[in-house]
Motif scaffolding. Structure first.
Motif, PDB file in Angstrom:
ATOM      1  N   LYS A  34       9.381   0.622   0.687  1.00  0.00           N
ATOM      2  CA  LYS A  34       8.661   0.117   1.664  1.00  0.00           C
ATOM      3  C   LYS A  34       8.291   1.426   2.459  1.00  0.00           C
ATOM      4  O   LYS A  34       7.369   1.189   3.662  1.00  0.00           O
ATOM      5  N   ASP A  35       8.804   2.601   2.441  1.00  0.00           N
ATOM      6  CA  ASP A  35       8.370   3.643   3.179  1.00  0.00           C
ATOM      7  C   ASP A  35       7.046   4.191   2.516  1.00  0.00           C
ATOM      8  O   ASP A  35       6.669   5.403   2.813  1.00  0.00           O
ATOM      9  N   LYS A  36       6.635   3.796   1.361  1.00  0.00           N
ATOM     10  CA  LYS A  36       5.628   4.396   0.593  1.00  0.00           C
ATOM     11  C   LYS A  36       4.446   3.517   0.574  1.00  0.00           C
ATOM     12  O   LYS A  36       4.595   2.029   1.016  1.00  0.00           O
ATOM     13  N   HIS A  37       3.455   3.661   0.421  1.00  0.00           N
ATOM     14  CA  HIS A  37       2.098   2.877   0.262  1.00  0.00           C
ATOM     15  C   HIS A  37       1.637   2.811  -1.164  1.00  0.00           C
ATOM     16  O   HIS A  37       0.816   3.602  -1.641  1.00  0.00           O
ATOM     17  N   LEU A  38       2.143   2.010  -1.797  1.00  0.00           N
ATOM     18  CA  LEU A  38       1.908   1.836  -3.482  1.00  0.00           C
ATOM     19  C   LEU A  38       0.640   0.951  -3.794  1.00  0.00           C
ATOM     20  O   LEU A  38       0.184   0.033  -3.131  1.00  0.00           O
ATOM     21  N   SER A  39       0.193   1.452  -4.627  1.00  0.00           N
ATOM     22  CA  SER A  39      -1.202   0.905  -5.341  1.00  0.00           C
ATOM     23  C   SER A  39      -0.579  -0.224  -6.165  1.00  0.00           C
ATOM     24  O   SER A  39       0.627  -0.460  -6.522  1.00  0.00           O
ATOM     25  N   ALA A  40      -1.601  -1.147  -6.691  1.00  0.00           N
ATOM     26  CA  ALA A  40      -1.285  -2.301  -7.571  1.00  0.00           C
ATOM     27  C   ALA A  40      -0.754  -1.665  -8.840  1.00  0.00           C
ATOM     28  O   ALA A  40       0.333  -2.243  -9.388  1.00  0.00           O
ATOM     29  N   GLU A  41      -1.145  -0.562  -9.353  1.00  0.00           N
ATOM     30  CA  GLU A  41      -0.705   0.067 -10.619  1.00  0.00           C
ATOM     31  C   GLU A  41       0.677   0.629 -10.293  1.00  0.00           C
ATOM     32  O   GLU A  41       1.541   0.459 -11.481  1.00  0.00           O
ATOM     33  N   GLU A  42       0.734   1.154  -9.514  1.00  0.00           N
ATOM     34  CA  GLU A  42       2.080   1.752  -9.049  1.00  0.00           C
ATOM     35  C   GLU A  42       3.222   0.695  -9.079  1.00  0.00           C
ATOM     36  O   GLU A  42       4.386   0.848  -9.716  1.00  0.00           O
ATOM     37  N   PHE A  77      -7.142   4.079   1.724  1.00  0.00           N
ATOM     38  CA  PHE A  77      -7.079   5.581   2.305  1.00  0.00           C
ATOM     39  C   PHE A  77      -8.023   6.367   1.915  1.00  0.00           C
ATOM     40  O   PHE A  77      -7.944   7.595   2.000  1.00  0.00           O
ATOM     41  N   GLY A  78      -9.198   5.870   1.329  1.00  0.00           N
ATOM     42  CA  GLY A  78     -10.121   6.891   1.048  1.00  0.00           C
ATOM     43  C   GLY A  78      -9.988   7.364  -0.459  1.00  0.00           C
ATOM     44  O   GLY A  78     -11.015   8.028  -0.978  1.00  0.00           O
ATOM     45  N   ASP A  79      -9.157   6.644  -1.075  1.00  0.00           N
ATOM     46  CA  ASP A  79      -9.139   7.155  -2.703  1.00  0.00           C
ATOM     47  C   ASP A  79      -9.579   6.296  -3.501  1.00  0.00           C
ATOM     48  O   ASP A  79      -9.503   6.551  -4.757  1.00  0.00           O
ATOM     49  N   GLY A  80     -10.170   5.116  -2.999  1.00  0.00           N
ATOM     50  CA  GLY A  80     -10.580   3.886  -4.100  1.00  0.00           C
ATOM     51  C   GLY A  80      -9.697   3.277  -4.432  1.00  0.00           C
ATOM     52  O   GLY A  80     -10.303   2.459  -5.505  1.00  0.00           O
ATOM     53  N   ARG A  81      -8.394   3.135  -4.140  1.00  0.00           N
ATOM     54  CA  ARG A  81      -7.597   2.309  -4.581  1.00  0.00           C
ATOM     55  C   ARG A  81      -6.911   1.557  -3.118  1.00  0.00           C
ATOM     56  O   ARG A  81      -6.732   2.217  -2.184  1.00  0.00           O
ATOM     57  N   LYS A  82      -6.663   0.104  -3.398  1.00  0.00           N
ATOM     58  CA  LYS A  82      -6.084  -0.557  -2.405  1.00  0.00           C
ATOM     59  C   LYS A  82      -4.528  -0.004  -2.298  1.00  0.00           C
ATOM     60  O   LYS A  82      -3.954  -0.116  -3.589  1.00  0.00           O
ATOM     61  N   ARG A  83      -3.996   0.064  -1.274  1.00  0.00           N
ATOM     62  CA  ARG A  83      -2.544   0.468  -1.258  1.00  0.00           C
ATOM     63  C   ARG A  83      -2.068  -0.724  -0.510  1.00  0.00           C
ATOM     64  O   ARG A  83      -2.397  -1.333   0.474  1.00  0.00           O
ATOM     65  N   TYR A  84      -0.629  -0.983  -0.707  1.00  0.00           N
ATOM     66  CA  TYR A  84      -0.138  -2.028   0.130  1.00  0.00           C
ATOM     67  C   TYR A  84       1.447  -1.571   0.665  1.00  0.00           C
ATOM     68  O   TYR A  84       2.121  -0.657   0.532  1.00  0.00           O
ATOM     69  N   GLU A  85       1.646  -2.381   1.780  1.00  0.00           N
ATOM     70  CA  GLU A  85       2.797  -2.066   2.569  1.00  0.00           C
ATOM     71  C   GLU A  85       3.136  -3.538   3.291  1.00  0.00           C
ATOM     72  O   GLU A  85       2.379  -4.395   3.546  1.00  0.00           O
ATOM     73  N   PHE A  86       4.408  -3.559   3.891  1.00  0.00           N
ATOM     74  CA  PHE A  86       4.670  -4.737   4.539  1.00  0.00           C
ATOM     75  C   PHE A  86       4.092  -4.954   5.745  1.00  0.00           C
ATOM     76  O   PHE A  86       3.865  -3.939   6.402  1.00  0.00           O
ATOM     77  N   SER A  87       3.687  -6.240   5.993  1.00  0.00           N
ATOM     78  CA  SER A  87       3.137  -6.317   7.380  1.00  0.00           C
ATOM     79  C   SER A  87       4.181  -6.004   8.590  1.00  0.00           C
ATOM     80  O   SER A  87       4.779  -6.587   8.698  1.00  0.00           O
ATOM     81  N   THR A  88       3.757  -5.304   9.314  1.00  0.00           N
ATOM     82  CA  THR A  88       4.795  -4.940  10.381  1.00  0.00           C
ATOM     83  C   THR A  88       4.007  -5.029  11.743  1.00  0.00           C
ATOM     84  O   THR A  88       2.955  -4.096  11.854  1.00  0.00           O
TER      85      THR A  88
END
Length: 151
Positions: A34-42, A77-88
């Protein structure tokens, strides 16, 4: 972690969805990172280590489902991939902001709300009710800035 899984399970059930084992594995990977912003592939690669028969499409569908119910939020974040994090959200319903290093890609979370005055002006000037905002600031992190200064 069990408490969060139970809350997500209730949210899914309220919308007539089930917490399947594969959805739970995706959720656990997100919780563990949860401290990271993971892509779907990650997310997929981390889930696959635990559940070898999971498919990439399953991970994408699960992330989309979690995003639709505001369990997670997606961002670019401008790298062309969606990244995910918990909604806080804080008590005012606002999320945190992000500082993005254009050199190394590091993402730093900022919990200060720097836009309160701007929100007031927008509300007053345009008679517009703001429900949320997102701020991304691009630049160089401390480490990259120091590397640039060294001869």
């Amino acid at each position: 972690m069990r408490g969060v899984i139970g809350e997500v399970e209730e949210k899914l059930r309220a919308h007539e969805y089930k917490m399947t084992p594969k959805r739970e594995h995706v959720l656990c990977v997100l919780l563990e990172n949860k401290d990271k912003h993971l892509s779907a592939e990650e997310v997929y690669n981390l889930v696959k280590k635990k559940v070898p028969d999971v498919g990439l499409a399953t991970v994408y569908r699960t992330l989309e489902l979690f995003s639709n119910f505001d369990i997670i939020q997606s961002m670019d974040f401008g790298d062309g991939r969606k990244r995910y994090e918990f909604s806080t959200e804080d008590k005012d319903g606002h999320r945190h902001h992000h500082l993005i290093c254009v050199k190394c890609g590091k993402i730093i979370e900022m919990n200060e709300d720097l836009l309160e005055d701007l929100e007031e002006r927008v509300t007053d000037t345009y008679d517009f009710t703001i429900t949320d905002h997102e701020l991304k600031i691009f630049g160089k992190c401390r480490e990259c800035a120091l590397k640039m200064k060294k001869p």
